[in-house]
Design an enzyme around this catalytic site. Structure first.
Site, mmCIF file in Angstrom:
data_model
loop_
_atom_site.group_PDB
_atom_site.id
_atom_site.type_symbol
_atom_site.label_atom_id
_atom_site.label_comp_id
_atom_site.label_asym_id
_atom_site.label_seq_id
_atom_site.Cartn_x
_atom_site.Cartn_y
_atom_site.Cartn_z
ATOM 1 N N GLN A 126 0.836 -1.202 0.000
ATOM 2 C CA GLN A 126 0.000 0.000 0.000
ATOM 3 C C GLN A 126 0.874 1.256 0.000
ATOM 4 O OE1 GLN A 126 -3.566 0.159 -0.025
ATOM 5 N NE2 GLN A 126 -3.048 2.264 -0.551
ATOM 6 N N ASP B 14 -6.917 5.526 8.523
ATOM 7 C CA ASP B 14 -7.328 4.154 8.213
ATOM 8 C C ASP B 14 -8.479 3.814 9.147
ATOM 9 O OD1 ASP B 14 -7.356 1.521 7.279
ATOM 10 O OD2 ASP B 14 -5.516 0.916 8.319
ATOM 11 N N ARG C 256 -2.120 1.015 -6.968
ATOM 12 C CA ARG C 256 -1.708 -0.315 -6.494
ATOM 13 C C ARG C 256 -1.268 -1.158 -7.691
ATOM 14 N NH1 ARG C 256 -3.689 -2.229 -1.637
ATOM 15 N NH2 ARG C 256 -2.256 -3.932 -2.084
HETATM 16 N N1 NVA Z 1 -5.610 -1.659 8.762
HETATM 17 C C1 NVA Z 1 -6.496 -2.289 7.803
HETATM 18 C C2 NVA Z 1 -5.982 -2.098 6.407
HETATM 19 C C3 NVA Z 1 -6.875 -2.703 5.332
HETATM 20 C C4 NVA Z 1 -6.290 -2.548 3.946
HETATM 21 C C5 NVA Z 1 -6.653 -3.763 8.149
HETATM 22 O O1 NVA Z 1 -5.638 -4.402 8.477
HETATM 23 O O2 NVA Z 1 -7.768 -4.265 8.094
HETATM 24 N N1 CP Z 2 -6.078 -1.253 0.698
HETATM 25 C C1 CP Z 2 -6.214 -2.589 0.561
HETATM 26 O O1 CP Z 2 -5.291 -3.356 0.765
HETATM 27 O O2 CP Z 2 -7.455 -2.983 0.149
HETATM 28 P P1 CP Z 2 -8.004 -4.473 0.111
HETATM 29 O O3 CP Z 2 -8.164 -4.933 1.535
HETATM 30 O O4 CP Z 2 -9.324 -4.362 -0.607
HETATM 31 O O5 CP Z 2 -7.045 -5.348 -0.630
#
Ligand code: NVA
Ligand code: CP
Length: 306
Positions: free
Chosen positions: A135, A220, A288
């Site tokens: 990311q 986030d 991405r």
């Molecule tokens: N911090 C979040 C990021 C998702 C892309 C998770 O780990 O669910």
């Molecule tokens: N940002 C990200 O990794 O999204 P996904 O969980 O949809 O892959």
């Protein structure tokens, strides 16, 4: 030569990372100009192990392999022997006999390290409980595309000291920018990761103060995958940490806002923030694809100059 893996941003040198960002931008421009005509991966296969949900990561890696002339395999523990207890190191040895690279989204970062230690083909971290380095390639690429070199600039992380926050800390080290982390008491990032970043990273607890004059603001979700039962408690603990248009007004005039997505409107961001022109999250999500193409190219073919 030893197999190169990408488990955190620290696995590549700052110079290699800067190359990947520029290469991602060049690959994106090439795709826009010529279509998917660059196919360096004919007959190459990427195995993708997903132990957690995903939209962007799965689609971007699968599309990257398809556009590069190769193939991606989606593997879930629900229907592989991994879910029935086959040791991960055995799986790593078997897959390395057949595929050219492996991408893993899992819970334990240590489990990922165990897998990589047994793998003779490159292993890519597609998110663990501790890091999400892919990311950050897209995030730094987006920042660079829009504002030029990120060196010496200031980014602000608002929210949980989670996997994304840890990767932002590593990005500050590797790309040489300042990072202000602003989280509620008790939700700080891991101390060892913070300590390793030295004076590039500062810790704050007041979002209004943290964003002043910032070049970039990011956040986030408050409860990451695996923390679903903590949702209610976290919503209470993160009150006051929502990023809104008014909060961005305190940052630099040309601030950009990033979010790795998925986003929860009304929680970590205001209902309308993603409609604000300072939010560049769709470009970020699209990057991405391009950034990971540059990563795959680097790990499989070595450095390719544009
Ligand atoms: N911090 C979040 C990021 C998702 C892309 C998770 O780990 O669910
Ligand atoms: N940002 C990200 O990794 O999204 P996904 O969980 O949809 O892959």
């Amino acid at each position: 030569m030893a197999t190169r893996h990408f488990l955190t941003l620290l696995d590549l040198s700052p110079d290699e990372l800067r190359h990947l960002i520029q290469r991602g931008i060049a690959i994106k421009n090439g795709l826009k100009t010529h279509g998917p005509t660059y196919t360096p991966f004919a007959n190459r296969t990427l195995a993708m192990i997903f132990e957690k949900s995903s939209t962007r990561t799965r689609v971007s890696f699968e599309t990257a392999m398809a556009q590069f002339g190769g193939h991606a395999l989606f593997l879930s523990p629900r229907d592989t022997q991994l879910g029935r207890g086959e040791p991960i190191a055995d799986t790593a040895r078997v897959l390395a006999e057949m595929v050219d690279a492996v991408m893993i989204r899992t819970f334990s970062h240590q489990g990922l390290e165990t897998y990589a230690a047994a793998s003779e083909v490159p292993v890519i971290n597609a998110l663990t409980d501790d890091y999400h380095p892919c990311q950050l390639l897209a995030d730094v690429m987006t920042w660079t595309e829009l504002r030029g070199s990120v060196r010496g600039r200031t980014a602000v992380w608002i929210g949980d000291g989670n996997n994304m926050c840890h990767s932002w800390i590593n990005a500050a080290r590797q790309f040489d920018f300042q990072l202000r982390i602003c989280c509620p008491e008790g939700y700080e990032p891991r101390q060892d990761i913070l300590d390793a970043a030295g004076d590039r990273v500062t810790l704050l607890h007041d979002p209004q103060q943290a964003v002043v004059d910032a070049d970039l603001v990011t956040t986030d979700v408050w409860a990451s995958m695996g923390q679903e039962e903590e949702q209610a408690r976290r919503e209470a603990d993160f009150a006051g940490f929502q990023v809104s248009e008014a909060l961005l007004d305190r940052a630099a005039d040309d601030v950009i806002f990033l979010h790795c997505l998925p986003a929860h409107r009304g929680e970590e961001i205001s209902e309308t923030l993603l409609d604000d022109p300072r939010a560049v999250v769709w470009q970020e999500a699209g990057n991405r694809l391009h950034a990971q193409k540059a990563l795959l190219e680097f790990l499989l073919l070595g450095r390719v100059d544009s």
